[in-house]
Design a protein around this motif. Sequence first.
Motif, PDB file in Angstrom:
ATOM      1  N   ARG A 125      37.136  30.946  45.802  1.00  0.00           N
ATOM      2  CA  ARG A 125      36.807  29.768  45.026  1.00  0.00           C
ATOM      3  C   ARG A 125      36.114  29.866  43.659  1.00  0.00           C
ATOM      4  N   ALA A 143      36.894  32.724  42.147  1.00  0.00           N
ATOM      5  CA  ALA A 143      37.740  33.008  41.220  1.00  0.00           C
ATOM      6  C   ALA A 143      38.537  31.939  40.645  1.00  0.00           C
ATOM      7  N   GLY A 144      38.934  31.046  41.347  1.00  0.00           N
ATOM      8  CA  GLY A 144      39.754  29.645  40.971  1.00  0.00           C
ATOM      9  C   GLY A 144      41.118  30.046  40.873  1.00  0.00           C
ATOM     10  N   ARG A 145      41.504  30.943  41.830  1.00  0.00           N
ATOM     11  CA  ARG A 145      42.858  31.365  41.947  1.00  0.00           C
ATOM     12  C   ARG A 145      43.110  32.219  43.116  1.00  0.00           C
ATOM     13  N   PRO A 170      30.818  32.309  35.048  1.00  0.00           N
ATOM     14  CA  PRO A 170      32.052  32.368  35.561  1.00  0.00           C
ATOM     15  C   PRO A 170      33.234  32.438  34.511  1.00  0.00           C
ATOM     16  N   GLU A 171      34.371  33.230  34.783  1.00  0.00           N
ATOM     17  CA  GLU A 171      35.248  33.272  33.556  1.00  0.00           C
ATOM     18  C   GLU A 171      36.630  33.282  34.315  1.00  0.00           C
ATOM     19  N   PRO A 172      37.369  32.407  33.953  1.00  0.00           N
ATOM     20  CA  PRO A 172      38.769  32.328  34.557  1.00  0.00           C
ATOM     21  C   PRO A 172      39.366  33.739  34.848  1.00  0.00           C
ATOM     22  N   ARG A 173      39.396  34.456  33.694  1.00  0.00           N
ATOM     23  CA  ARG A 173      39.958  36.104  33.591  1.00  0.00           C
ATOM     24  C   ARG A 173      39.271  36.790  34.515  1.00  0.00           C
ATOM     25  N   LEU A 188      36.671  38.454  37.404  1.00  0.00           N
ATOM     26  CA  LEU A 188      35.975  38.426  38.568  1.00  0.00           C
ATOM     27  C   LEU A 188      35.158  39.618  38.883  1.00  0.00           C
ATOM     28  N   GLU A 233      44.248  38.839  34.907  1.00  0.00           N
ATOM     29  CA  GLU A 233      45.229  38.442  33.860  1.00  0.00           C
ATOM     30  C   GLU A 233      46.088  39.779  33.827  1.00  0.00           C
TER      31      GLU A 233
END
Length: 251
Positions: A38, A40-42, A85-88, A90, A109
């Motif tokens: 969660r 990580a969002g992915r 938190p960063e989308p890229r 973890l 990524e």
Amino acid sequence: MSAQVNESELETLLLRIVPGLAEQWKGATPDEIARIERIAGRPLPPFYRWFLSCMGQSMGRLAYPALDFSAQRVLAYHAEKLVAPEPRFLLIGYSSDEVMPLHAFYDLEAPARADALVTARDALGNEQHDRFETLREMLAWGAFLQFRVGIMPQQCEGMITGEPSGLLSRLDPVMSRLGFTQPVPTGPYCRLYERPDAAMVCSSPPSADFEGNQVFTLGGGDAGALRRILGEIATESSLEVEVDEWTPPLQ
């Protein structure tokens, strides 16, 4: 095919070379893995799910002295809001170094072979230092260096250099002719080689700046045996081999 099956070769290697590992490592709970996902969002890289399920609570003798890869520490660090938190990126490994704490992050990524690139950064997200193309190779390389190469009576380390294109493709057949096998498959920036009387690791950061260079550590029975191996590499592959250090030092 499950991640457990995909990692069978790595698991076989680790259990073979690390004494007592089967009794030492312990996995994270499904809830902890779900919470990290969660964050990580992915979906997590399949290898990371395998890693967490096998040793997300304890890595046993595979543990790094100043890097904590446990799920509990990763979750606590995020809960304390010590990293944005960063989308890229973890966070997967917390550094306890008091002088320059460079934590281990996944670059989500930069996926590779059901895994992702491992980079070192501080908590503020400043300059990153790419370490390994995958966490799988980071773990395999470190374990093999410590528990296979490092137990040999004589070791040496240095640099193998050549044309960037196909350096390892020229090295592989030479090592095969010398009786070495590769216990786990690796990508274009890392190799593990072994035979009963010798073992070697090679690696370079996954960056174009380091293409054409592989840092190696070779272990064997004595300096003469190591020199013969390196001589064969230099002769048969047209690669340049330079030794920087012998352990123990030669008299």
